[in-house]
Write a protein that holds these residues in place. Structure first.
Motif, PDB file in Angstrom:
ATOM      1  N   VAL A   1       0.857  -1.188   0.000  1.00 37.83           N
ATOM      2  CA  VAL A   1       0.000   0.000   0.000  1.00 37.83           C
ATOM      3  C   VAL A   1       0.891   1.234   0.000  1.00 37.83           C
ATOM      4  O   VAL A   1       1.693   1.429   0.920  1.00 37.83           O
ATOM      5  N   ILE A   2       0.746   2.032  -1.038  1.00 37.56           N
ATOM      6  CA  ILE A   2       1.517   3.266  -1.190  1.00 37.56           C
ATOM      7  C   ILE A   2       0.598   4.439  -0.887  1.00 37.56           C
ATOM      8  O   ILE A   2      -0.400   4.650  -1.584  1.00 37.56           O
ATOM      9  N   ALA A   3       0.897   5.174   0.168  1.00 35.84           N
ATOM     10  CA  ALA A   3       0.090   6.329   0.561  1.00 35.84           C
ATOM     11  C   ALA A   3       0.602   7.569  -0.151  1.00 35.84           C
ATOM     12  O   ALA A   3       1.810   7.833  -0.170  1.00 35.84           O
ATOM     13  N   ILE A   4      -0.308   8.327  -0.743  1.00 32.59           N
ATOM     14  CA  ILE A   4       0.039   9.547  -1.483  1.00 32.59           C
ATOM     15  C   ILE A   4      -0.658  10.711  -0.799  1.00 32.59           C
ATOM     16  O   ILE A   4      -1.882  10.854  -0.874  1.00 32.59           O
ATOM     17  N   GLU A   5       0.118  11.519  -0.078  1.00 32.80           N
ATOM     18  CA  GLU A   5      -0.458  12.543   0.799  1.00 32.80           C
ATOM     19  C   GLU A   5       0.558  13.673   1.007  1.00 32.80           C
ATOM     20  O   GLU A   5       1.669  13.424   1.457  1.00 32.80           O
ATOM     21  N   PRO A   6       0.184  14.934   0.719  1.00 29.81           N
ATOM     22  CA  PRO A   6       1.119  16.055   0.889  1.00 29.81           C
ATOM     23  C   PRO A   6       1.196  16.628   2.300  1.00 29.81           C
ATOM     24  O   PRO A   6       2.176  17.296   2.632  1.00 29.81           O
TER      25      PRO A   6
ATOM     26  N   ARG B   1      -1.034  13.993   8.178  1.00 31.08           N
ATOM     27  CA  ARG B   1      -1.839  12.906   7.622  1.00 31.08           C
ATOM     28  C   ARG B   1      -0.947  11.794   7.071  1.00 31.08           C
ATOM     29  O   ARG B   1      -1.275  10.606   7.176  1.00 31.08           O
ATOM     30  N   GLY B   2       0.163  12.169   6.466  1.00 33.33           N
ATOM     31  CA  GLY B   2       1.091  11.164   5.971  1.00 33.33           C
ATOM     32  C   GLY B   2       1.642  10.293   7.089  1.00 33.33           C
ATOM     33  O   GLY B   2       1.757   9.063   6.955  1.00 33.33           O
ATOM     34  N   ASN B   3       1.973  10.929   8.197  1.00 34.34           N
ATOM     35  CA  ASN B   3       2.472  10.165   9.346  1.00 34.34           C
ATOM     36  C   ASN B   3       1.412   9.210   9.883  1.00 34.34           C
ATOM     37  O   ASN B   3       1.718   8.083  10.284  1.00 34.34           O
ATOM     38  N   LYS B   4       0.161   9.656   9.874  1.00 31.56           N
ATOM     39  CA  LYS B   4      -0.929   8.788  10.327  1.00 31.56           C
ATOM     40  C   LYS B   4      -1.088   7.600   9.367  1.00 31.56           C
ATOM     41  O   LYS B   4      -1.343   6.469   9.802  1.00 31.56           O
ATOM     42  N   ALA B   5      -0.914   7.839   8.078  1.00 32.67           N
ATOM     43  CA  ALA B   5      -1.002   6.755   7.099  1.00 32.67           C
ATOM     44  C   ALA B   5       0.035   5.674   7.385  1.00 32.67           C
ATOM     45  O   ALA B   5      -0.263   4.474   7.335  1.00 32.67           O
ATOM     46  N   LEU B   6       1.248   6.085   7.697  1.00 30.54           N
ATOM     47  CA  LEU B   6       2.292   5.117   8.038  1.00 30.54           C
ATOM     48  C   LEU B   6       1.959   4.408   9.346  1.00 30.54           C
ATOM     49  O   LEU B   6       2.181   3.204   9.501  1.00 30.54           O
TER      50      LEU B   6
ATOM     51  N   ALA C   1       0.440   1.850   6.102  1.00 30.05           N
ATOM     52  CA  ALA C   1       0.941   2.056   4.741  1.00 30.05           C
ATOM     53  C   ALA C   1       2.402   1.633   4.673  1.00 30.05           C
ATOM     54  O   ALA C   1       3.187   1.875   5.599  1.00 30.05           O
ATOM     55  N   ASP C   2       2.790   1.008   3.579  1.00 32.06           N
ATOM     56  CA  ASP C   2       4.173   0.543   3.429  1.00 32.06           C
ATOM     57  C   ASP C   2       5.114   1.678   3.056  1.00 32.06           C
ATOM     58  O   ASP C   2       6.275   1.702   3.486  1.00 32.06           O
ATOM     59  N   ILE C   3       4.630   2.622   2.262  1.00 29.99           N
ATOM     60  CA  ILE C   3       5.460   3.715   1.766  1.00 29.99           C
ATOM     61  C   ILE C   3       4.598   4.971   1.687  1.00 29.99           C
ATOM     62  O   ILE C   3       3.415   4.905   1.350  1.00 29.99           O
TER      63      ILE C   3
END
Length: 345
Positions: free
Chosen positions: A196-201, A205-210, A214-216
């Motif tokens: 799962v590749i998270a795409i977030e600027p 929110r990106g940190n929460k995805a990880l 999320a793998d990347i």
């Protein structure tokens, strides 16, 4: 039982006009149930209502109670109600459908022409009590907490998006890692996505995805998105893209890094027009699917199974506030400073 309740209403059209007031506790019709609300999650839709966007102006006729993501306990039911019982713990399917149109007759109730929506076209649940049709009350015999149960409406929409296509063993890109995007990541991992590749600027929110699995993580603002996705996927394009952002540019970009015969499911909303080269779309055999709410009620049953199988939503909730602090909850959601904020009546 008292006769009035505290509730949060959109008091008039225009920006703002969100107020805490006292109203009579709603009456229960013969096919309805009265739910004592235990928790209400703040949604981006509530922010649209506060800001009086075009979406809200088309659907609301103030004054009316807002809020639609909720959990509670049935305390009263109409004389014709048999499928649920007093004392049942419930979340709610917020789309109230007609059951008479051709779409409903063909198992597509989630896109019924005549849909009413709790918290938009009719009174919602940011209140001490809410009356809803009994068929919209989804019983949960086991659940982690009232707060997590209040997340079911958006969670089941994420289930719809992720399970629209076969995802086991596939590489998946998730665009937009707000609350529903993070739910999508949890579901994709539980359903066997290989990566799962998270795409977030937005960094938070990106940190929460990880954090949720999320793998990347890729920030699409700082890199060439096609090259970054391929680098993250051993040089390959990816199989499936799930959009939870409604960012038209990001969705158009995904067509550069998805494989031929790739699948794109879009739950995010935007009033902007999307453009792409039709010949490339056709010759590559791509599929683009809009995700409207929840398939009634099979996605709810899938969601129950995922939760029973150990899917944990606790990391999605970052703030819990009393209902009287609704303005703070709305502001947290608007500014993206929370993942999910839950209000307690």
């Amino acid at each position: 039982m008292k006769k009035t309740m505290k509730c949060v209403i959109k008091s008039a059209s225009g920006v703002g006009n969100i107020k805490l007031v006292e109203r009579p506790i709603p009456e229960v019709g013969p096919n309805d149930v009265l739910v004592k609300v235990k928790a209400v999650a703040v949604c981006g839709t509530d922010v649209h209502i506060m800001d009086w966007t075009e979406w809200a102006a088309k659907r609301m006729n103030p004054p009316s109670i807002i809020g639609h993501e909720f959990s509670g306990q049935i305390i009263k039911k109409g004389e014709l109600v048999k499928q649920v019982q007093i004392g049942d713990a419930v979340a709610a399917e917020t789309h109230i459908v007609c059951h008479t149109c051709d779409l409903c007759h063909n198992g597509c109730e989630h896109v019924c022409y005549n849909t009413e929506t709790i918290g938009a076209s009719r009174d919602g649940a940011l209140a001490e009590y809410v009356a809803i049709p009994a068929e919209n009350a989804v019983v949960f015999k086991k659940f982690a907490s009232w707060e997590i149960l209040s997340l079911m409406e958006p969670f089941v929409a994420a289930v719809h998006a992720v399970t629209q296509f076969s995802i086991s063993g596939k590489t998946v890109g998730v665009i937009g890692c707000g609350p529903i995007g993070c739910m999508g990541i949890l579901i994709a991992k539980k359903c066997g996505a290989s990566k799962v590749i998270a795409i977030e600027p937005i960094e938070q929110r990106g940190n929460k995805a990880l954090e949720v699995g999320a793998d990347i993580l890729i920030n699409p603002i700082t890199v060439n998105i096609k090259q970054a996705v391929q680098d993250a996927n051993d040089g390959d394009l990816i199989d499936i893209v799930l959009d939870f952002s409604g960012n038209v540019g990001a969705i158009q970009d995904c067509m550069t890094y998805i494989k031929p015969e790739g699948k794109i499911a879009i739950l995010g909303l935007s009033e902007k027009k999307m453009t792409f080269k039709l010949d490339e779309f056709v010759y590559r055999g791509l599929t683009l699917k809009g995700i409207a709410g929840r398939r009634m009620y099979r996605d709810w049953e899938t969601a129950k199974g995922l939760l029973a199988g150990g899917l944990d939503l606790s990391k999605i909730i970052t703030h819990k506030l009393p209902m009287v602090e609704f303005q703070k909850g709305l502001e947290l959601m608007k500014t993206g400073k929370c993942c999910k904020c839950v209000l307690i009546p």
